[in-house]
Design a protein around this motif. Sequence first.
Motif, short mmCIF file in Angstrom:
data_model
loop_
_atom_site.label_atom_id
_atom_site.label_comp_id
_atom_site.label_asym_id
_atom_site.label_seq_id
_atom_site.Cartn_x
_atom_site.Cartn_y
_atom_site.Cartn_z
N GLU A 28 0.87 -1.36 -0.02
CA GLU A 28 0.09 0.03 0.19
C GLU A 28 0.93 1.20 0.02
OE1 GLU A 28 -3.36 2.05 2.89
OE2 GLU A 28 -2.55 0.25 3.47
N LEU A 31 2.27 2.02 -3.38
CA LEU A 31 1.61 2.26 -4.25
C LEU A 31 0.99 3.88 -4.09
CD1 LEU A 31 -0.86 -0.83 -4.69
CD2 LEU A 31 0.67 0.10 -6.28
N GLU A 32 0.89 4.17 -2.83
CA GLU A 32 0.66 5.70 -2.33
C GLU A 32 1.98 6.48 -2.84
OE1 GLU A 32 -0.15 6.34 1.76
OE2 GLU A 32 -1.59 4.55 2.09
N PHE A 59 3.60 -4.43 -8.49
CA PHE A 59 2.82 -4.36 -9.37
C PHE A 59 2.46 -5.67 -9.93
CE2 PHE A 59 4.54 -0.31 -9.19
CZ PHE A 59 3.50 0.68 -9.24
N LEU A 62 -0.15 -6.91 -7.51
CA LEU A 62 -1.64 -6.14 -7.82
C LEU A 62 -2.00 -6.98 -9.24
CD1 LEU A 62 -3.31 -3.76 -7.07
CD2 LEU A 62 -1.98 -2.26 -8.43
#
Length: 76
Positions: A28, A31-32, A59, A62
Amino acid sequence: MEWQQFITSDKMILPGKPIIKGTRISVELILELFGSGWTENQILEAYPNLSTDSIRAVFAYLKDCLQQELYFPITS
């Protein structure tokens, strides 16, 4: 990319959120940072225990989550 080599989850670390192995850095957070405009080089400088491969694994992880339909539906 075998993201499993880089991403793990441990209920004792960040209550089970996916993290980069050997760190307390969550998927997280990575990604932030990208979402806030950070570059890969900036992330690697700020977190020297990460590698290019560990960031790419975020990635790949994800992508697999989305392929397994582990996402929130978007309604309009």
